[in-house]
Design an enzyme around this catalytic site. Structure first.
Site, PDB file in Angstrom:
ATOM      1  N   HIS A 311       6.027  -3.975  -3.344  1.00  0.00           N
ATOM      2  CA  HIS A 311       4.639  -4.097  -4.196  1.00  0.00           C
ATOM      3  C   HIS A 311       4.084  -5.908  -3.840  1.00  0.00           C
ATOM      4  O   HIS A 311       4.570  -6.635  -3.684  1.00  0.00           O
ATOM      5  CB  HIS A 311       5.546  -4.591  -5.643  1.00  0.00           C
ATOM      6  CG  HIS A 311       4.421  -4.307  -7.069  1.00  0.00           C
ATOM      7  ND1 HIS A 311       3.628  -5.232  -7.041  1.00  0.00           N
ATOM      8  CD2 HIS A 311       4.111  -3.639  -7.747  1.00  0.00           C
ATOM      9  CE1 HIS A 311       2.784  -5.097  -7.983  1.00  0.00           C
ATOM     10  NE2 HIS A 311       2.685  -2.916  -7.595  1.00  0.00           N
ATOM     11  N   ASP A 369       7.115   2.716 -10.016  1.00  0.00           N
ATOM     12  CA  ASP A 369       6.903   4.251  -9.447  1.00  0.00           C
ATOM     13  C   ASP A 369       7.992   5.211  -8.899  1.00  0.00           C
ATOM     14  O   ASP A 369       8.452   5.977  -8.885  1.00  0.00           O
ATOM     15  CB  ASP A 369       5.796   4.895  -8.312  1.00  0.00           C
ATOM     16  CG  ASP A 369       4.413   4.542  -8.989  1.00  0.00           C
ATOM     17  OD1 ASP A 369       4.272   5.185  -9.940  1.00  0.00           O
ATOM     18  OD2 ASP A 369       3.909   3.762  -7.920  1.00  0.00           O
TER      19      ASP A 369
HETATM   20  N1  ACO Z   1       9.136   0.965   3.397  1.00  0.00           N
HETATM   21  C1  ACO Z   1       9.807   0.068   4.515  1.00  0.00           C
HETATM   22  N2  ACO Z   1       9.553  -1.155   4.287  1.00  0.00           N
HETATM   23  C2  ACO Z   1       8.115  -2.023   3.418  1.00  0.00           C
HETATM   24  C3  ACO Z   1       7.547  -0.869   2.915  1.00  0.00           C
HETATM   25  C4  ACO Z   1       8.811   0.542   2.479  1.00  0.00           C
HETATM   26  N3  ACO Z   1       8.196   0.914   0.984  1.00  0.00           N
HETATM   27  N4  ACO Z   1       7.220  -1.495   1.891  1.00  0.00           N
HETATM   28  C5  ACO Z   1       6.935  -2.419   2.787  1.00  0.00           C
HETATM   29  N5  ACO Z   1       7.448  -2.725   3.878  1.00  0.00           N
HETATM   30  C6  ACO Z   1       7.659  -4.162   5.213  1.00  0.00           C
HETATM   31  C7  ACO Z   1       6.528  -3.224   5.926  1.00  0.00           C
HETATM   32  O1  ACO Z   1       6.861  -2.676   6.843  1.00  0.00           O
HETATM   33  C8  ACO Z   1       6.466  -4.934   6.614  1.00  0.00           C
HETATM   34  O2  ACO Z   1       7.150  -4.832   7.884  1.00  0.00           O
HETATM   35  P1  ACO Z   1       6.997  -5.987   8.689  1.00  0.00           P
HETATM   36  O3  ACO Z   1       6.978  -7.629   7.738  1.00  0.00           O
HETATM   37  O4  ACO Z   1       8.715  -6.621   9.671  1.00  0.00           O
HETATM   38  O5  ACO Z   1       5.812  -5.994   9.630  1.00  0.00           O
HETATM   39  C9  ACO Z   1       6.632  -5.724   5.073  1.00  0.00           C
HETATM   40  O6  ACO Z   1       7.673  -4.728   4.558  1.00  0.00           O
HETATM   41  C10 ACO Z   1       5.463  -6.210   4.709  1.00  0.00           C
HETATM   42  O7  ACO Z   1       4.624  -4.766   4.173  1.00  0.00           O
HETATM   43  P2  ACO Z   1       3.702  -5.268   3.787  1.00  0.00           P
HETATM   44  O8  ACO Z   1       2.157  -3.724   3.647  1.00  0.00           O
HETATM   45  O9  ACO Z   1       2.275  -6.155   4.489  1.00  0.00           O
HETATM   46  O10 ACO Z   1       3.167  -4.935   2.148  1.00  0.00           O
HETATM   47  P3  ACO Z   1       2.065  -5.151   1.172  1.00  0.00           P
HETATM   48  O11 ACO Z   1       2.222  -6.151   0.688  1.00  0.00           O
HETATM   49  O12 ACO Z   1       0.545  -4.788   1.750  1.00  0.00           O
HETATM   50  O13 ACO Z   1       2.135  -4.091   0.299  1.00  0.00           O
HETATM   51  C11 ACO Z   1       2.818  -2.054  -0.505  1.00  0.00           C
HETATM   52  C12 ACO Z   1       2.619  -3.199  -0.458  1.00  0.00           C
HETATM   53  C13 ACO Z   1       1.539  -1.119  -0.176  1.00  0.00           C
HETATM   54  C14 ACO Z   1       3.337  -1.445  -2.139  1.00  0.00           C
HETATM   55  C15 ACO Z   1       4.099  -1.772   0.385  1.00  0.00           C
HETATM   56  O14 ACO Z   1       5.295  -2.012  -0.094  1.00  0.00           O
HETATM   57  C16 ACO Z   1       3.843  -0.007   0.178  1.00  0.00           C
HETATM   58  O15 ACO Z   1       2.883   0.404   1.546  1.00  0.00           O
HETATM   59  N6  ACO Z   1       5.294   0.612  -0.362  1.00  0.00           N
HETATM   60  C17 ACO Z   1       5.872   2.062  -0.285  1.00  0.00           C
HETATM   61  C18 ACO Z   1       3.982   2.564  -1.250  1.00  0.00           C
HETATM   62  C19 ACO Z   1       4.198   2.198  -3.017  1.00  0.00           C
HETATM   63  O16 ACO Z   1       5.472   2.452  -3.203  1.00  0.00           O
HETATM   64  N7  ACO Z   1       3.478   1.710  -3.379  1.00  0.00           N
HETATM   65  C20 ACO Z   1       3.629   2.020  -5.059  1.00  0.00           C
HETATM   66  C21 ACO Z   1       3.233   0.341  -4.974  1.00  0.00           C
HETATM   67  S1  ACO Z   1       3.296   0.065  -6.327  1.00  0.00           S
HETATM   68  C22 ACO Z   1       1.982   0.587  -7.798  1.00  0.00           C
HETATM   69  O17 ACO Z   1       0.344   1.068  -7.236  1.00  0.00           O
HETATM   70  C23 ACO Z   1       1.964   0.811  -9.451  1.00  0.00           C
END
Ligand code: ACO
Length: 437
Positions: A311, A369
């Site tokens: 998140h 979610d």
């Molecule tokens: N699975 C695996 N790795 C992940 C995940 C995941 N679900 N989420 C983040 N990471 C990793 C990224 O690859 C990144 O790794 P790195 O540092 O080695 O490059 C690190 O964690 C940081 O990730 P970001 O994408 O920079 O984090 P950000 O805060 O921008 O994104 C987000 C948050 C979009 C929610 C992300 O965690 C994601 O894509 N999750 C899956 C989709 C999801 O569940 N979305 C719902 C959000 S809740 C809502 O909207 C109500």
């Protein structure tokens, strides 16, 4: 007013040897912001902040969120208390009016919701003209936008008509959502009943049939209330910021909310609950080997991410996910689905991921979610309607945020700047002299 929160503290910024003093704003929960409203005028610089990770776009009295400590409060009340003790409509009142309703205020709101629950018969014909596989979120967004054509009087003096306008929207969006589902199933539309509460009426419109009457299940109704409460607001996320930004042009509430619905539909935002169920179904269909998916999520060369994990702001746990996880077993039992293999896979996946260095280092925890789709599935709601359910829940928050934006003496049209990185001035070339670049 923003100026009421300017503290005695100052930040110092040095550019080309010149020092600038920037005021520090401190909110009621101690959050701090550097006030850069005069930055460009005084220094010629702007700030750049992709994804707005460090940018506060407004002050707000509605929702407090501490991502490090896993706290979420609406108007000062803890989400756990509200989910345990309130109906969704009580929470909608709280968000939109600032205080919990008295019994009389709640009864008045319930009466308005019943009174507004039908949609204009002409709007019902719209459903006939969407293709059968049209995504429900785009139908919802189009229908909500068209409300401003049917109820234009409400858009002229929005704050004077606010109670009517918001009750109309909260009530009608539920009817639109249920009707779009019935249409997609090729089933007759079911009209709302005057004697049902908000959530019961929604389930009735979704599932009642002349040959199989819907029987109200108290546990299912309570679970739906809980889910909608947990989604009701989440401060300046992507869709809420969209509602505020679009509304800042002084366009009406319906159009602003319609834009928010569109933003919510994306897979990185509200679309994630559908992605979670699809992922769990895929794992189940492939024999339940969830560890392989954890490994794929960690692989930098694989774009796969564990849906429902991570998140932008929660970096210890998502308090909403805890409440939902606790509700899962009860709802599954009430709907005759205890022992759902998808719930087992979800719990195993969570356990493995939470002990894995990759997820620990990056503070990746299940978000709201991760479990909500399992409950919706148990209630009988198909996965392509999950994001619509999220929109139903988020609506009171969007409305409250829109009202606050509209009423904000510091408010102005949202208009970020940029740093241009394209070509500098070039001579114009007539078409006959151009060569392919
Ligand atoms: N699975 C695996 N790795 C992940 C995940 C995941 N679900 N989420 C983040 N990471 C990793 C990224 O690859 C990144 O790794 P790195 O540092 O080695 O490059 C690190 O964690 C940081 O990730 P970001 O994408 O920079 O984090 P950000 O805060 O921008 O994104 C987000 C948050 C979009 C929610 C992300 O965690 C994601 O894509 N999750 C899956 C989709 C999801 O569940 N979305 C719902 C959000 S809740 C809502 O909207 C109500």
């Amino acid at each position: 007013m923003l100026n009421d929160f300017i503290s005695d503290q100052k930040a110092e910024l040095k550019i080309d040897g010149k020092v600038y003093q920037l005021p520090i704003i401190i909110g009621t929960e101690g959050e701090k912001a550097i006030d850069i409203r005069k930055l460009r005028t005084e220094t010629g610089c702007i700030t750049i902040d992709s994804g707005y990770m460090n940018t506060g776009s407004c002050t707000s009295d509605i929702t407090f969120l501490d991502g490090e400590k896993g706290i979420l409060n609406y108007r000062g009340y803890a989400i756990e208390d509200l989910a345990k003790n309130c109906t969704f409509i009580e929470v909608a009142y709280l968000l939109d009016h600032g205080s919990l309703p008295t019994q009389k205020q709640l009864d008045d709101l319930a009466r308005m919701l019943t009174g507004f629950s039908m949609i204009h018969e002409d709007m019902i014909h719209f459903f006939d003209h969407f293709p059968p596989n049209a995504p429900p979120m785009s139908i919802l967004s189009s229908m909500v936008n068209s409300l401003c054509n049917f109820y234009p009087e409400m858009t002229e003096n929005p704050l004077e008509n606010f109670d009517l306008m918001s009750a109309r929207l909260i009530s009608k969006i539920r009817t639109i959502a249920a009707f779009s589902y019935r249409k997609s199933m090729g089933q007759p539309l079911v009209y709302p009943r005057h004697d049902y509460s908000y959530c019961t009426n929604f389930l009735h419109m979704m599932f009642d049939s002349p040959v199989n009457p819907y029987e109200v299940n108290h546990d299912v109704v309570m679970a739906l209330n809980k889910l909608l409460i947990l989604h009701a607001d989440h401060e300046q996320n992507c869709s809420t910021s969209t509602v505020r930004l679009v509304g800042s042009s002084r366009v009406n509430l319906y159009t602003s909310i319609s834009a928010g619905i569109s933003a919510l539909g994306g897979p990185l935002h509200g679309g994630a609950n559908q992605a979670v169920i699809e992922m769990l179904e895929e794992i189940h269909a492939n024999g339940g080997g969830y560890r392989k998916y954890v490994e794929r999520a960690k692989d930098r060369n694989d774009p796969f991410r564990l849906s429902g994990f991570g998140h932008r702001v929660y970096k210890s746990f998502d308090p909403r996910a805890r409440v939902i996880k606790a509700a899962c077993d009860q709802v599954l039992e009430a709907s005759g689905m205890s022992g759902d293999p998808l719930l087992e896979i979800a719990k195993n996946l969570e356990e493995v991921a939470l002990q894995d260095e990759y997820f620990i280092e990056r503070n990746l925890y299940p978000n709201v979610d991760f479990y909500s789709g399992i409950i919706y599935r148990a209630i009988g709601i198909p996965s392509n309607m999950f994001t619509v359910m999220f929109a139903l829940g988020r609506l009171p928050g969007w409305i409250a945020q829109w009202k606050e934006m509209w009423d904000d003496p510091d408010g102005r049209i949202g208009r970020p700047r940029q740093i241009y990185t394209g070509p500098t001035k070039r001579e114009f070339v007539p078409i006959q002299d151009r060569i392919e670049e």
